[in-house]
Design an enzyme around this catalytic site. Structure first.
Site, PDB file in Angstrom:
ATOM      1  N   GLN A 549       0.799  -1.221   0.000  1.00 42.56           N
ATOM      2  CA  GLN A 549       0.000   0.000   0.000  1.00 42.56           C
ATOM      3  C   GLN A 549       0.836   1.278   0.000  1.00 42.56           C
ATOM      4  O   GLN A 549       0.528   2.225  -0.709  1.00 42.56           O
ATOM      5  CB  GLN A 549      -0.954  -0.015   1.180  1.00 42.56           C
ATOM      6  CG  GLN A 549      -2.116   0.927   1.021  1.00 42.56           C
ATOM      7  CD  GLN A 549      -3.252   0.580   1.966  1.00 42.56           C
ATOM      8  OE1 GLN A 549      -3.313   1.100   3.070  1.00 42.56           O
ATOM      9  NE2 GLN A 549      -4.148  -0.303   1.546  1.00 42.56           N
ATOM     10  N   ASP A 552       6.764   3.002   2.379  1.00 42.31           N
ATOM     11  CA  ASP A 552       7.388   2.762   3.679  1.00 42.31           C
ATOM     12  C   ASP A 552       7.154   1.332   4.154  1.00 42.31           C
ATOM     13  O   ASP A 552       7.962   0.767   4.897  1.00 42.31           O
ATOM     14  CB  ASP A 552       6.826   3.730   4.721  1.00 42.31           C
ATOM     15  CG  ASP A 552       7.076   5.172   4.337  1.00 42.31           C
ATOM     16  OD1 ASP A 552       8.111   5.715   4.747  1.00 42.31           O
ATOM     17  OD2 ASP A 552       6.250   5.751   3.609  1.00 42.31           O
ATOM     18  N   TYR A 553       6.020   0.738   3.758  1.00 45.69           N
ATOM     19  CA  TYR A 553       5.673  -0.601   4.227  1.00 45.69           C
ATOM     20  C   TYR A 553       6.369  -1.695   3.423  1.00 45.69           C
ATOM     21  O   TYR A 553       6.289  -2.877   3.776  1.00 45.69           O
ATOM     22  CB  TYR A 553       4.162  -0.806   4.168  1.00 45.69           C
ATOM     23  CG  TYR A 553       3.374   0.179   5.003  1.00 45.69           C
ATOM     24  CD1 TYR A 553       3.987   0.892   6.039  1.00 45.69           C
ATOM     25  CD2 TYR A 553       2.038   0.420   4.757  1.00 45.69           C
ATOM     26  CE1 TYR A 553       3.278   1.800   6.794  1.00 45.69           C
ATOM     27  CE2 TYR A 553       1.310   1.335   5.514  1.00 45.69           C
ATOM     28  CZ  TYR A 553       1.940   2.025   6.533  1.00 45.69           C
ATOM     29  OH  TYR A 553       1.237   2.929   7.292  1.00 45.69           O
ATOM     30  N   HIS A 594       4.121   7.558   6.033  1.00 42.54           N
ATOM     31  CA  HIS A 594       3.335   7.663   4.816  1.00 42.54           C
ATOM     32  C   HIS A 594       3.969   8.565   3.767  1.00 42.54           C
ATOM     33  O   HIS A 594       3.344   8.848   2.746  1.00 42.54           O
ATOM     34  CB  HIS A 594       1.927   8.189   5.134  1.00 42.54           C
ATOM     35  CG  HIS A 594       1.107   7.230   5.927  1.00 42.54           C
ATOM     36  ND1 HIS A 594       1.187   7.153   7.292  1.00 42.54           N
ATOM     37  CD2 HIS A 594       0.201   6.301   5.550  1.00 42.54           C
ATOM     38  CE1 HIS A 594       0.357   6.218   7.733  1.00 42.54           C
ATOM     39  NE2 HIS A 594      -0.251   5.685   6.692  1.00 42.54           N
TER      40      HIS A 594
END
Length: 805
Positions: A549, A552-553, A594
Site C-alpha cells: 500500500q 514505507d511498508y 506515509h
C-alpha cells in the site's frame, strides 16, 4: 490431529503389490537412507579437511524425507530448506555427484545443476527455463523452487505456488496453462525446521494459506533445537503442533488438517504423508505435518559440535532413536532382511558415495586445471624475474583454486607494467578473455537477459486524440489496468484494499466487478505474504501485480524481496525467473510512515529487480505496459500526491510503452544539469521558473528508473554542455542522490565535464514529520532548489551572482 506411532503397520494393498515387491521397496528405501547418511558424514569431513568452505547436511531426517518423496507426482512443487538432501536424491532433483559438486562450488552448471557453484551445499532447484528463457513443461517433472539460506525464507512463496493450483483448477480454460498445470492437481510441499517456526514469515504464511485454502503440505522437521536453542525457548509449550491446534479444520471445513508423527517411525511416516497428500490434492486444502523426535547426529553444521550444548542424556537418546538405526532394527526383527544383506547394502552404499565424491572432486579440479595449465604455460613463456615467484607458486599448488591462479597472474601483470618482454601481450590477451569467462562463471544472470527482457521492448509513444479527455491521474492508471486485464488472462492483482474498493487511490476502481474476485482481490495486512504470493504465481505462469500500500511498508516485505525475488535469476544462473511486478506509492504526503522515500535501502537490497520511479501516472502506465511485455521482476513507485493531478488520456492506453532505464530530458537549459525523479520533479520544474527570473537556466532530466539508470547517458551529455550538476531527491543524505551522482560522474564519465563541485539536495536525515510544515522543512522545497542552484552559480561567478546569505 493425528498422532501416529511406530506400532502402526505400513498399509499396502496386497492386490496391487506382491510381498517381494513390497520388500524391495523397503530395501531400496533403506539403501537411500544409508547413502544419504554417508553423504552427510563424508561431506563434513571434506569441509574439515579444507576441500570445501562450509557444510550443512540432512542427517537424521532421512526417513521422513523418503516417506515424503513417495507422494510427489509430476507437476508438484517443493519449497524447502537446506536439510532436504534425502528428498532431493529420492526425487531426482539432485544426485550424490551433484551434491558434492555443489559442496566444492563447481562453477560448471552441468556439475552443480542447481546453481553453477553460486549457492552453498544443499540448496536445490530444478531447471524451469530453456536457453532462450522460455518456460519448460512443469507438468512433466517434479519442480523445486530454488532454496534460500534465510531460515523461513522458503515459506512465503508457497502461497503463490499453491494459489496457482487453485486458480488453474477453477479456470480450466486458461490458454497459457498447458506447461504449468494438469487440471490444477499439483500439490506444494514445503519443509521448514522447527526453530524457524518462530519467525514472522511462518505465521504470516500459515495464516494466509489457511485463509486461501490452498493445496500445500507443510512439513516441520523437529529435532528439538535451533542450533543450540531448545524448543522450550523457541516455542510456547515447546511443541509447535500444540500451538497450532487453533488452525485445525473445523465443522465448516475451514483450516488445516494437522498430523503429528515421529521421525524414526517409517510406517507412520508413510501413512501420514499418504493421507496428507491425498487430502491436499483431492480437497485443495492445506495440511501440516509435525515430524518430531528427529535427531541431528552431527549437530547443526560443520561450524561446530552439538556436544557443546546437548546433555549426555540427550546425546544418548539421539543415538538410541536414530531413524536409520530404527529402520534397520525393524527390518531385522520383521524378517524383511537379514544382517548379512543389510551389511552388504551398507558396504556398497559407502563405496558408491565415496566413488561419486571422488568423481565430483576430480571434475572440479579438471575445471580449475584448465585455467591453471594455461596460466603456467603463458608464464613459462615470459623470461623475466617478476615471473619467477608467481610461477613457482602455481607449480607448487596441491589443491588448485581459481583465486590462486588469478592472484598470481595479476601480480605478474602489475610487475611487468611498462616492461616490453616477449610473452606479455599473450598473457594480457589471455587474462582479458578469462575475465569474460569468469564473469560467466560468477557474475552473470542478475537479470534474465533473454529476448523477453523489458529492456528490449519496443518503444511506442503515447498518442492523443485532438479532443483527449483531461482526467485525474488515477483514471489513466485505471484505464491502463483495464486494457491489460482485458487482453491477458494471466494478469492478476492483489493487495490490501485492492479488490472491493479498487485500492486506496482508486487505480483498480470497478475492475473487480468487471474481471472477477479470482483476478483482482484483497489480502490481509501481511506484506511478506503478499510478495511471496506474487513470486509463486509468477513462477507458475501468471503475471501478478502485487501491491504494497505504501512505499514505507515495503520494508516489511524486504527479506523476501531481497533474498528470494531479487536473487532468483542470479542464484539459479538463469534457470528460474519470477516476472513479478510490485506496485506501491510513496514520496510526499504527511507523516513518518506515509511519506518516506527509502530509495537507498531499495537500491542496496534489490539488485536484480528493476526500480521504476515515474513522475506521473501516464509514465507509470507506460512502464506497466512495458514490464508486462517483459519477463523480469520490477518495482513501480507511483507518486502519492499525483493521483488527482490532471493528465491527458492517451488514445493507446494499453499499448504505448515507456522504456525501462531511459532518462528523459524535460527542459533544456545552459547553466546547470538538474537530475531528479518522482514527485520532486514538480518541485524542480517550479524552481526553474524562479531561477529564470535571476538569469539561471537549468536543464532538467527525469531519471524515470533507478535500476537501470539512464542507459543512454543523457545526463553526461547534458553535463558536457552545462558543466555543473545538481541531483535532487527525497531520500536520506547519501542515498539515491549519491547513487545517481556515482552513475553520472564515474560510469558515464561526467567527471571530466565538471567546472564546479557536484551537489546533491536531499531530505533531512530523519523521517519526515506530519503536516505541510513538516514536509517543507524536511524535504527539498522550491526555495531549497532555487537557493542551491544559485549558490552553485555564485561560487563560479560571485560578481554576477552575489551571495544570498
Amino acid at each position: 490431529m493425528s498422532d501416529l506411532n511406530a506400532t502402526r503397520p505400513v498399509q499396502f494393498n496386497s492386490e496391487k503389490i506382491s510381498y517381494e515387491e513390497f520388500r524391495q521397496v523397503l530395501i531400496d528405501d533403506y539403501k537411500l537412507a544409508v547413502q544419504s547418511r554417508i553423504v552427510s558424514l563424508l561431506g563434513r569431513k571434506e569441509v574439515l579437511t579444507g576441500k570445501a568452505k562450509f557444510g550443512i547436511f540432512g542427517d537424521g531426517k532421512e526417513l521422513a524425507q523418503i516417506a515424503l518423496s513417495k507422494v510427489f507426482k509430476p507437476g508438484d512443487w517443493r519449497s524447502g530448506y537446506y536439510r532436504d538432501q534425502t528428498l532431493a536424491f529420492a526425487l531426482g532433483i539432485s544426485s550424490i555427484y551433484h551434491f558434492f559438486s555443489q559442496l566444492y562450488s563447481n562453477p560448471d552448471l552441468s556439475a552443480d545443476t542447481s546453481s553453477g557453484g553460486r549457492q552453498m551445499v544443499a540448496h536445490f532447484s530444478t531447471k524451469l527455463l530453456d536457453e532462450d528463457g522460455e518456460w519448460l513443461d512443469q507438468t512433466a517433472q517434479v519442480n523445486s523452487f530454488s532454496d534460500v539460506s534465510t531460515t523461513g525464507g522458503q515459506m512465503a512463496r508457497i502461497l503463490g505456488l499453491g494459489l496457482a493450483s487453485k486458480l488453474y483448477r477453477n479456470n480450466p480454460g486458461l490458454s497459457h496453462s498447458e506447461k504449468f498445470t494438469k487440471d490444477g492437481q499439483e500439490v506444494i510441499f514445503c519443509t521448514i525446521g522447527n526453530a524457524s517456526t518462530s519467525e514472522g514469515v511462518f505465521w504470516e504464511t500459515v495464516n494466509a494459506a489457511g485463509v486461501k485454502q490452498i493445496p500445500v503440505v507443510i512439513s516441520i522437521w523437529d529435532d528439538g533445537y535451533g542450533i543450540s536453542v531448545p524448543n522450550e525457548i523457541q516455542t510456547t509449550k515447546g511443541d509447535i503442533s500444540n500451538v497450532l491446534r487453533g488452525f485445525q479444520e473445523d465443522e465448516s471445513g475451514q483450516g488445516y488438517q494437522i498430523f503429528k508423527v515421529k521421525g524414526w517411525d517409517y510406517a507412520g511416516l508413510c501413512e501420514v504423508y499418504e493421507k496428507a497428500a491425498e487430502y491436499a490434492r483431492e480437497h485443495c486444502k492445506p495440511c501440516l505435518v509435525h515430524v518430531y523426535e528427529m535427531t541431528q547426529p552431527q549437530g547443526h553444521s560443520s561450524s561446530g559440535s552439538h556436544e557443546r550444548y546437548k546433555s549426555p542424556e540427550r546425546l544418548t537418546w539421539e543415538t538410541d532413536f536414530d531413524c536409520n538405526d530404527r529402520m534397520r532394527e525393524w527390518m531385522l526383527s520383521s524378517g524383511i532382511a537379514d544382517e548379512e544383506e543389510l551389511k552388504q547394502i551398507e558396504s556398497e552404499a559407502k563405496d558408491f558415495v565415496r566413488q561419486e565424491q571422488k568423481r565430483a572432486w576430480s571434475d572440479y579440479k579438471k575445471t580449475l586445471q584448465v585455467d591453471l595449465t594455461e596460466a603456467v604455460e603463458l608464464l613459462k613463456g615470459i623470461n623475466h624475474h617478476a615471473v619467477e615467484i608467481p610461477l613457482k607458486t602455481l607449480l607448487s599448488i596441491t589443491e588448485p583454486s581459481l583465486k590462486e591462479v588469478y592472484v598470481n597472474v595479476r601480480r605478474v601483470i602489475r610487475e611487468l607494467r611498462g616492461v616490453e618482454v616477449a610473452g606479455k601481450e599473450e598473457l594480457l590477451a589471455w587474462y582479458k578473455k578469462s575475465q569474460e569467462l569468469n564473469n560467466f562463471r560468477f557474475n552473470d544472470k542478475l537479470y534474465s537477459s533473454t529476448q523477453h527482457s523489458p529492456l528490449k521492448v519496443e518503444e511506442i509513444p503515447a498518442n492523443y486524440d485532438a479532443d483527449a479527455a483531461i482526467v485525474d491521474g488515477r483514471e489513466v492508471l485505471n484505464a491502463c489496468f483495464r486494457a491489460n486485464f482485458d487482453k491477458d488472462a494471466r494478469l492478476l492483482a492483489f493487495g490490501e484494499d485492492v479488490g472491493k474498493i479498487g485500492d486506496v487511490n482508486q487505480g483498480f476502481a470497478g475492475l473487480q466487478e468487471e474481471f472477477g474476485e479470482q483476478r483482482i482481490f484483497d489480502t490481509g495486512i501481511r506484506e511478506t505474504a503478499i510478495i511471496g504470493k506474487g513470486i509463486g504465481l509468477a513462477v507458475r505462469g501468471f503475471r501478478p501485480i502485487a501491491e504494497i500500500q505504501y512505499l514505507d511498508y515495503l520494508i516489511y516485505a524486504f527479506p523476501v524481496l531481497s533474498d528470494d525475488l531479487a536473487s532468483l535469476s542470479y542464484r539459479t544462473k538463469g534457470q528460474q525467473k519470477a516476472p513479478l511486478i510490485v506496485r506501491t506509492r510513496g514520496h510526499r504526503l504527511e507523516g513518518i510512515w506515509h511519506s518516506g522515500s527509502p530509495m537507498s535501502v531499495l537500491l542496496g537490497g534489490l539488485r536484480g529487480v528493476h526500480i521504476c520511479v515515474p513522475r506521473n501516472m501516464t509514465q507509470a502506465a507506460g512502464m506497466y505496459n512495458t514490464l508486462l511485455k517483459g519477463d523480469e521482476p520490477a518495482l513501480v513507485i507511483e507518486c502519492l500526491n499525483g493521483y488527482r493531478l490532471k493528465e491527458k488520456m492517451p488514445a493507446n492506453i494499453g499499448d504505448f510503452t515507456v522504456p525501462i532505464g531511459k532518462a528523459e530530458l524535460l527542459r533544456e537549459g545552459s547553466d546547470i544539469t538538474v537530475v531528479s525523479y518522482g514527485s520532486t520533479l514538480r518541485i524542480v520544474q517550479e524552481a526553474a521558473l524562479e531561477l529564470d527570473k535571476v538569469g539561471i537556466s537549468i536543464e532538467i532530466i527525469d531519471a524515470q528508473c533507478l535500476q537501470p539508470f539512464d542507459r543512454e547517458a543523457i545526463s553526461a551529455k547534458s553535463l558536457e554542455k552545462t558543466n555543473r550538476l545538481l541531483v535532487v531527491d527525497e531520500d536520506f543524505p547519501g542515498g539515491a542522490s549519491a547513487f545517481i551522482t556515482h552513475e553520472i560522474l564515474e560510469k558515464q564519465g561526467g567527471y571530466y565535464f565538471l567546472d564546479a563541485k557536484p551537489r546533491t539536495l536531499t531530505a533531512k536525515a530523519h523521517r519526515p514529520p506530519y503536516g505541510s510544515d513538516g514536509d517543507y522543512f524536511t524535504k527539498p522545497a522550491v526555495d531549497d532548489v532555487v537557493e542551491t542552484a544559485y549558490q552553485i552559480m555564485s561560487e563560479s561567478n560571485p560578481k554576477k551572482y552575489p551571495p544570498l546569505f
